[in-house]
Scaffold this active site. Structure first.
Site, PDB file in Angstrom:
ATOM      1  N   VAL A 191       4.371   1.373   1.403  1.00  0.00           N
ATOM      2  CA  VAL A 191       4.366   0.446   2.524  1.00  0.00           C
ATOM      3  C   VAL A 191       4.678  -0.959   2.000  1.00  0.00           C
ATOM      4  CG1 VAL A 191       3.025  -0.500   4.422  1.00  0.00           C
ATOM      5  CG2 VAL A 191       2.651   1.859   3.701  1.00  0.00           C
TER       6      VAL A 191
ATOM      7  N   GLY B 253       0.825  -1.199   0.000  1.00  0.00           N
ATOM      8  CA  GLY B 253       0.000   0.000   0.000  1.00  0.00           C
ATOM      9  C   GLY B 253       0.857   1.245   0.000  1.00  0.00           C
TER      10      GLY B 253
ATOM     11  N   GLY C  89       1.389   4.841   2.073  1.00  0.00           N
ATOM     12  CA  GLY C  89       1.061   5.633   3.243  1.00  0.00           C
ATOM     13  C   GLY C  89       1.173   7.101   2.896  1.00  0.00           C
ATOM     14  N   GLY C  90       0.962   7.930   3.899  1.00  0.00           N
ATOM     15  CA  GLY C  90       1.006   9.368   3.687  1.00  0.00           C
ATOM     16  C   GLY C  90       2.303   9.799   3.019  1.00  0.00           C
ATOM     17  N   PHE C  91       3.428   9.233   3.410  1.00  0.00           N
ATOM     18  CA  PHE C  91       4.664   9.742   2.840  1.00  0.00           C
ATOM     19  C   PHE C  91       5.548   8.695   2.201  1.00  0.00           C
ATOM     20  CE2 PHE C  91       5.677   8.895   7.283  1.00  0.00           C
ATOM     21  CZ  PHE C  91       6.818   8.163   7.160  1.00  0.00           C
ATOM     22  N   GLY C  92       5.025   7.550   1.925  1.00  0.00           N
ATOM     23  CA  GLY C  92       5.879   6.588   1.255  1.00  0.00           C
ATOM     24  C   GLY C  92       5.177   5.265   1.062  1.00  0.00           C
TER      25      GLY C  92
ATOM     26  N   ASP D  14      -6.173  13.162   9.477  1.00  0.00           N
ATOM     27  CA  ASP D  14      -6.298  12.415   8.222  1.00  0.00           C
ATOM     28  C   ASP D  14      -7.094  11.134   8.459  1.00  0.00           C
ATOM     29  OD1 ASP D  14      -6.038  12.041   5.526  1.00  0.00           O
ATOM     30  OD2 ASP D  14      -3.936  11.417   5.591  1.00  0.00           O
TER      31      ASP D  14
ATOM     32  N   LYS E 292       7.427   1.527   6.253  1.00  0.00           N
ATOM     33  CA  LYS E 292       7.070   2.668   5.426  1.00  0.00           C
ATOM     34  C   LYS E 292       8.347   3.453   5.179  1.00  0.00           C
ATOM     35  CE  LYS E 292       3.949   5.566   7.088  1.00  0.00           C
ATOM     36  NZ  LYS E 292       2.629   6.059   7.466  1.00  0.00           N
TER      37      LYS E 292
END
Ligand SMILES: *[C@@H]1O[C@H](CO)[C@@H](O)[C@H](O)[C@H]1NC(C)=O
Ligand SMILES: *[C@@H]1O[C@H](CO)[C@@H](O)[C@H](O)[C@H]1NC(C)=O
Ligand SMILES: *[C@@H]1O[C@H](CO)[C@@H](O)[C@H](O)[C@H]1NC(C)=O
Length: 762
Positions: free
Chosen positions: A485, A478, A480-483, A598, A499
């Site tokens: 996963v 998946g 994530g917000g900044f990278g 978020d 992550k």
């Protein structure tokens, strides 16, 4: 030797969790992409042999297959039913065929045996492919197998440059032999079992095709244009007698494709989907059951192919699916997944044999559902694959080492295999050196991080690379917000999710630090737990406990939906997530309050027990200090979930999370995403659409509720959740409830669902 059941149970834990559903993109065109690896070897033959549209080349003439000819012999006979069985190569000591591999991934390995002499019929031998035992001391004379020839199809994951297939005679007096060998690479999309959930382990499992059936139709043999050369049999001989059973067939060219092309048309030919077994028109409950001989000591993957070719419209066929009398799907409504009739759909299921009721049979049942509108059931195709056991054997209890050490003569062969592994290790070592050299030259970055909590573990980058197979794309689970996963497994067996921040992005660095700052202080069963991180040179990686069941959005409307979540499961997940957010907002445990900022279905993760864990604190903020009502800040968050008042005023309070959570509740109710750009304007935005649809008339809730909840969710309970969601979505934040209120509202809804038998369900 006894069978180690405790180990089996461990595996059981793993495998019983795999249950994936695919919506298939199927089209009638036959793909003619040539497989990256395709070897057709006629062993001991002196000329090419054509068999079912492929040409087998003599093993002595195939340059990319090296083969150990010492102690081998050739035997020929023209008295067989098929030319493929007319020649064989025999081995008086163990010997190998080595196949160069272009494709790292799944391969079909097909073996053809026909004993051309008495010696061969009584010979006992084993066949090893890489680290798997395919045949364990097999002999025609003693096998229960009652055919004069033997054809076997295996599915093996090859991650090395060479596949070594070794034939091992059991005793000195024995010989091993083969008539033909076929090795064909399989496109990744066909066997993407490992794609979802936690199954890098599946790649450590060899499979054997036991049954491949085309329900209600004729057997399908490889045609000119098929690249994978699979054979599909008729199903009747496995079907339990039922006067209501009927063959259904449609036009293969009318099988539609789904816009959702997670799996390609090659999963199964359109001819498989165009025929099915179903029930004749009936008014009472009935079922179709197929029974297959199987070994109780092995697990099996069942791939069930469905395509509704009997309904006139959507939502008119509901049926139940069982394997070994265990429920796989209750009230399966294919059109809820495929959005149309005539669209293929696949369910993969792994058997969960309980050791008490060891049975020599495997059964698959489709049963007409309980609703009047569609009393029928259907199955179009079925594949059953046996899984190798703990010792990587598909046929017995010997490991590869056991097989090689049985006879002293075989030691040189072992040495040879080891030495080829040795080369690989040397190569790997060289790569590692090269890599480190590169890293050292890349220099160090100058960000500092204070690990204020000693309990976070610091990982080395190497450790994380090992755990994630160097961020292998099949471990990607998946974003994530900044990278990205990636899942992984530590040396001690712990499953992790990692992550990795993009070191080029300042945003990434800030969010990485933010996440550590908050998560190192927080500990709650409904918040994701940060195990540690890696911060080396410019590599930044966060390491979390792995959440086997992925994120809520995937389970609600993802492409690989596991069994649809029941209403009860949905409520329990929402209560868990609300509890986690309540903990953040109230600053329980001595912390200042925290605003998540978020909240969305993708940030609610689920562990093996479907316990909800709120994740992704990349943009979280400390709440306002006690003398202020809000924090003024740049608007951040995800579209579809943003609090409109925060958006207008840039004033952030806990109530912005409450708004976003209201959207999550709607997603749970309706089984669709907050924003769906593919829909017409008026339906794009879930909140606008749902609020307008229901407005003042709660009876129209029925129109928006997830079709998969029909027959399950109690009306009063759904109404309660709707009320809570509506309050959360109030335009003015002072009218919105606190998370504490939301929590108790959801608990009431659960209570209504569970304890009020008399209430009607949808
Ligand atoms: C199948 O193969 C033949 C010969 O190679 C070719 O003429 C034909 O167009 C192919 N059919 C399809 C459906 O691809
Ligand atoms: C289905 O068709 C096959 C032949 O293709 C036939 O042998 C079988 O009896 C039929 N089964 C039923 C239930 O009609
Ligand atoms: C299927 O039907 C048979 C005969 O009516 C019944 O004995 C069996 O229990 C049913 N199986 C399932 C899984 O419902």
């Amino acid at each position: 030797m006894t069978f180690d059941r405790s180990k089996m149970r461990n595996l059981e834990f793993y495998y019983s969790l795999i249950l994936l559903l695919f919506i298939i993109h199927s089209s009638c065109s036959t793909s003619t992409d040539a497989p990256l690896d395709s070897y057709f070897i006629a062993c001991g033959s002196s000329n090419n042999i054509t068999h079912l549209h492929r040409t087998f080349v003599p093993d002595s003439q195939q340059p990319s297959v090296t083969f150990d000819s010492e102690h081998s012999d050739i035997i020929n006979s023209s008295r067989t039913f098929s030319p493929i069985y007319q020649s064989a190569r025999t081995f008086s000591t163990s010997a190998s065929y080595n196949f160069d591999m272009n494709h790292k991934g799944w391969h079909f390995v097909r073996l053809y045996f026909y004993p051309l002499s008495k010696t061969l019929a009584s010979a006992s031998f084993s066949v090893v492919a890489g680290s798997y035992v395919l045949l364990d001391r097999f002999s025609f004379n003693t096998s229960k197998h009652n055919s004069t020839y033997l054809f076997k199809e295996f599915v093996i994951y090859v991650s090395t440059d060479i596949l070594i297939l070794t034939f091992v005679p059991f005793r000195d007096s024995d010989v091993a032999f083969a008539n033909a060998i076929e090795v064909v690479s399989i496109p990744d999309k066909i066997f993407s079992f490992g794609h979802t959930l936690s199954f890098p382990k599946l790649k450590d499992t060899a499979l054997e095709t036991m049954y491949r059936l085309n329900m209600g139709g004729h057997s399908l043999v490889p045609s000119q244009n098929s690249t994978l050369f699979r054979v599909w049999e008729e199903d009747d001989k496995y079907l339990q007698p039922n006067p209501l059973a009927s063959n259904i067939s449609g036009n293969p060219f009318s099988i539609k494709s789904s816009s959702n092309d997670f799996v390609s048309s090659e999963v199964a030919p359109a001819d498989v989907y165009a025929t099915a077994k179903a029930l004749k028109n009936i008014l009472s409950k009935s079922n179709l059951t197929w029974v297959f001989p199987a070994s109780p000591n092995f697990k099996y993957i069942l791939r069930m192919h469905f395509c509704d070719i009997i309904s006139k419209s959507r939502n008119s066929l509901f049926f139940n699916v069982y394997v070994n009398s265990e429920v796989v799907m209750k009230n399966l409504n294919l059109s809820a997944f495929t959005y149309d009739i005539g669209v293929p759909y696949v369910i993969d299921y792994v058997t969960n044999n309980t050791s008490e009721e060891d049975s020599d049979n495997l059964s698959v049942t489709v049963e007409a559902g309980g609703l009047e509108q569609g009393l029928n059931a259907i199955l179009n195709g079925l594949e059953i694959l046996k899984m190798s056991n703990d010792v990587r054997n598909l046929d017995g209890l010997s490991s590869v080492d056991d097989i090689f050490s049985k006879s002293d003569r075989n030691i040189p062969r072992v040495a040879l295999i080891i030495s080829s592994c040795g080369m690989a290790a040397l190569l790997l070592f060289a790569c590692v050196i090269y890599y480190f050299y590169g890293r050292i030259r890349a220099g160090k970055s100058n960000i500092t991080l204070s690990n204020n909590e000693g309990r976070l573990r610091i990982f080395t980058f190497e450790e994380i690379q090992k755990a994630t197979n160097n961020f292998d794309k099949s471990y990607h689970v998946g974003n994530g917000g900044f990278g990205k996963v990636f899942m992984g497994q530590l040396k001690d067996g712990t499953m992790i999710a990692t992550k990795k921040a993009n070191p080029q992005s300042n945003q990434g660095i800030a969010e990485f630090q933010n996440e550590i700052k908050f998560l190192s202080k927080l500990r709650h069963q409904n918040l994701v737990s940060l195990l540690g991180y890696c911060y080396e040179d410019n590599q930044m990686v966060l390491v979390y406990a792995y959440m086997v069941n992925g994120s809520l959005d995937d389970l609600l409307y993802g492409k690989n939906v596991v069994v649809p979540l029941s209403w009860r499961q949905r409520l329990e997940i929402c209560i868990g997530a609300a509890t986690g957010l309540h903990y953040l907002h109230t600053g329980t445990g001595g912390c200042q309050s925290i605003i998540h900022r978020d909240v969305k279905a993708a940030n609610i993760l689920l562990d093996e027990n479907l316990v909800a864990k709120v994740s992704d604190f990349g943009i979280s903020r400390s709440g306002p200090s006690s003398d202020k009502s809000h924090v003024t800040t740049v608007v951040k968050g995800s579209f579809g979930y943003l609090d409109p008042e925060y958006f207008r005023t840039q004033r952030l309070t806990e109530k912005s999370d409450v708004y976003s959570f209201g959207i999550v509740l709607l997603e749970v109710l309706c089984g669709r995403p907050a924003l769906n750009r593919a829909l017409p304007v008026e339906a794009k935005n879930l909140a606008n659409w749902a609020l307008r649809k229901v407005e003042n008339d709660e009876s129209s809730l029925e129109e928006i509720i997830d079709a998969r909840l029909i027959g399950d969710a109690k009306r009063e309970s759904v109404k309660k959740v709707w009320e809570v969601a509506k309050m959360c979505l109030e335009g003015k934040r002072i009218k919105r409830p606190t998370m504490g209120y939301v929590m108790s509202g959801l608990q009431d809804a659960l209570h209504l669902h569970l304890h009020t038998e008399a209430l009607a369900s949808y």
